[in-house]
Design a protein around this motif. Structure first.
Motif, PDB file in Angstrom:
ATOM      1  N   LEU A  31       0.706  -1.197   0.156  1.00  0.00           N
ATOM      2  CA  LEU A  31       0.159   0.028  -0.059  1.00  0.00           C
ATOM      3  C   LEU A  31       0.935   1.235   0.218  1.00  0.00           C
ATOM      4  CD1 LEU A  31      -2.753  -0.980   2.342  1.00  0.00           C
ATOM      5  CD2 LEU A  31      -3.017  -0.314   0.233  1.00  0.00           C
ATOM      6  N   MET A  32       1.856   1.317   0.733  1.00  0.00           N
ATOM      7  CA  MET A  32       2.770   2.495   0.657  1.00  0.00           C
ATOM      8  C   MET A  32       3.308   2.542  -0.707  1.00  0.00           C
ATOM      9  SD  MET A  32       4.533   2.235   4.385  1.00  0.00           S
ATOM     10  CE  MET A  32       5.568   3.486   4.103  1.00  0.00           C
ATOM     11  N   LEU A  33       3.878   1.641  -1.206  1.00  0.00           N
ATOM     12  CA  LEU A  33       4.459   1.609  -2.555  1.00  0.00           C
ATOM     13  C   LEU A  33       3.410   2.137  -3.583  1.00  0.00           C
ATOM     14  CD1 LEU A  33       6.784  -1.498  -2.920  1.00  0.00           C
ATOM     15  CD2 LEU A  33       7.465   0.710  -3.004  1.00  0.00           C
ATOM     16  N   ALA A  34       2.135   1.798  -3.630  1.00  0.00           N
ATOM     17  CA  ALA A  34       1.215   2.112  -4.421  1.00  0.00           C
ATOM     18  C   ALA A  34       0.850   3.675  -4.290  1.00  0.00           C
ATOM     19  CB  ALA A  34      -0.309   1.446  -4.115  1.00  0.00           C
ATOM     20  N   ALA A  35       0.863   4.119  -2.935  1.00  0.00           N
ATOM     21  CA  ALA A  35       0.755   5.383  -2.555  1.00  0.00           C
ATOM     22  C   ALA A  35       1.715   6.422  -3.139  1.00  0.00           C
ATOM     23  CB  ALA A  35       0.561   5.524  -1.159  1.00  0.00           C
ATOM     24  N   ALA A  36       2.907   5.956  -3.130  1.00  0.00           N
ATOM     25  CA  ALA A  36       3.966   6.562  -3.575  1.00  0.00           C
ATOM     26  C   ALA A  36       3.965   6.709  -5.055  1.00  0.00           C
ATOM     27  CB  ALA A  36       5.490   5.937  -3.052  1.00  0.00           C
ATOM     28  N   ALA A  37       3.682   5.736  -5.627  1.00  0.00           N
ATOM     29  CA  ALA A  37       3.598   5.822  -7.338  1.00  0.00           C
ATOM     30  C   ALA A  37       2.347   6.379  -7.513  1.00  0.00           C
ATOM     31  CB  ALA A  37       3.328   4.347  -7.753  1.00  0.00           C
ATOM     32  N   LEU A  38       1.203   6.599  -6.801  1.00  0.00           N
ATOM     33  CA  LEU A  38       0.251   7.520  -7.168  1.00  0.00           C
ATOM     34  C   LEU A  38       0.523   9.171  -6.905  1.00  0.00           C
ATOM     35  CD1 LEU A  38      -2.968   5.693  -5.832  1.00  0.00           C
ATOM     36  CD2 LEU A  38      -2.537   6.336  -8.198  1.00  0.00           C
ATOM     37  N   THR A  39       1.408   9.337  -5.897  1.00  0.00           N
ATOM     38  CA  THR A  39       1.867  10.676  -5.849  1.00  0.00           C
ATOM     39  C   THR A  39       2.893  11.172  -6.721  1.00  0.00           C
ATOM     40  OG1 THR A  39       1.584  10.228  -3.229  1.00  0.00           O
ATOM     41  CG2 THR A  39       2.866  12.038  -4.053  1.00  0.00           C
ATOM     42  N   ALA A  40       3.780  10.172  -7.121  1.00  0.00           N
ATOM     43  CA  ALA A  40       4.558  10.273  -8.455  1.00  0.00           C
ATOM     44  C   ALA A  40       3.900  10.577  -9.467  1.00  0.00           C
ATOM     45  CB  ALA A  40       5.609   9.477  -8.433  1.00  0.00           C
ATOM     46  N   ALA A  41       2.901   9.745  -9.635  1.00  0.00           N
ATOM     47  CA  ALA A  41       2.131  10.051 -11.138  1.00  0.00           C
ATOM     48  C   ALA A  41       1.311  11.372 -11.139  1.00  0.00           C
ATOM     49  CB  ALA A  41       1.187   8.846 -11.310  1.00  0.00           C
ATOM     50  N   LEU A  42       0.793  11.731  -9.944  1.00  0.00           N
ATOM     51  CA  LEU A  42       0.307  13.143  -9.927  1.00  0.00           C
ATOM     52  C   LEU A  42       0.943  14.315 -10.144  1.00  0.00           C
ATOM     53  CD1 LEU A  42      -2.282  14.483  -9.122  1.00  0.00           C
ATOM     54  CD2 LEU A  42      -1.749  14.758  -6.794  1.00  0.00           C
ATOM     55  N   TRP A  43       2.212  14.110  -9.486  1.00  0.00           N
ATOM     56  CA  TRP A  43       3.374  15.314  -9.767  1.00  0.00           C
ATOM     57  C   TRP A  43       3.693  15.098 -11.490  1.00  0.00           C
ATOM     58  CZ3 TRP A  43       8.475  15.668 -11.613  1.00  0.00           C
ATOM     59  CH2 TRP A  43       8.927  17.096 -11.399  1.00  0.00           C
ATOM     60  N   LEU A  44       4.053  13.911 -12.099  1.00  0.00           N
ATOM     61  CA  LEU A  44       4.479  13.949 -13.212  1.00  0.00           C
ATOM     62  C   LEU A  44       3.381  14.496 -14.180  1.00  0.00           C
ATOM     63  CD1 LEU A  44       6.340  10.485 -13.409  1.00  0.00           C
ATOM     64  CD2 LEU A  44       7.162  12.596 -13.792  1.00  0.00           C
TER      65      LEU A  44
END
Length: 133
Positions: A31-44
């Motif tokens: 879940l932490m990895l998925a949240a980090a990836a979604l945060t990175a996707a939002l910034w990207l």
């Protein structure tokens, strides 16, 4: 119930507790990895949206893409739908696809032999050990 049966149940309880603790740990990590990836996707997505609008993409924060998507939905950005969707799609592919591709590459190369072998000239100690000198 004797002490041996009691010990077995205690050992069984510890084994089950370890199993559930491991499952919990793996779930929280995923879940932490998925949240980090979604945060990175939002910034990207914000980064690519700014770049496509010919603005400095380093000034894009986490709010730029959602603000643009809501403005498009409200009709304030009528011709920006493709640009917003493209930025989101590219960001999601980069945020989730690049790490997955890296992991697949590492796993695939782990069991592979070298293409042309590992041939080299033998040193003097190896020649003596083989009994050739």
């Amino acid at each position: 119930m004797d002490t041996q049966d009691l010990m077995l149940t205690q050992q069984e309880k510890r084994r089950r507790l370890r199993y559930h603790a491991l499952v919990l740990l793996v779930s929280v990590a995923a879940l932490m990895l998925a949240a980090a990836a979604l945060t990175a996707a939002l910034w990207l997505a914000s980064f690519f949206l700014y770049a496509s609008a010919h603005l400095n993409p380093l000034h894009a924060g986490f709010h730029a893409w959602p603000d643009a998507a809501l403005a498009w939905y409200d009709g304030r950005l009528p011709h920006a739908g493709r640009r917003i969707a493209g930025a989101a799609l590219f960001a999601l592919m980069l945020a989730f696809g690049a790490p997955a591709l890296g992991v697949c590459t590492l796993i695939e190369r782990a069991g592979r032999r070298r293409l042309y072998g590992s041939a080299r000239f033998a040193n003097e100690a190896e020649i003596r050990q083989a009994g050739l000198l």
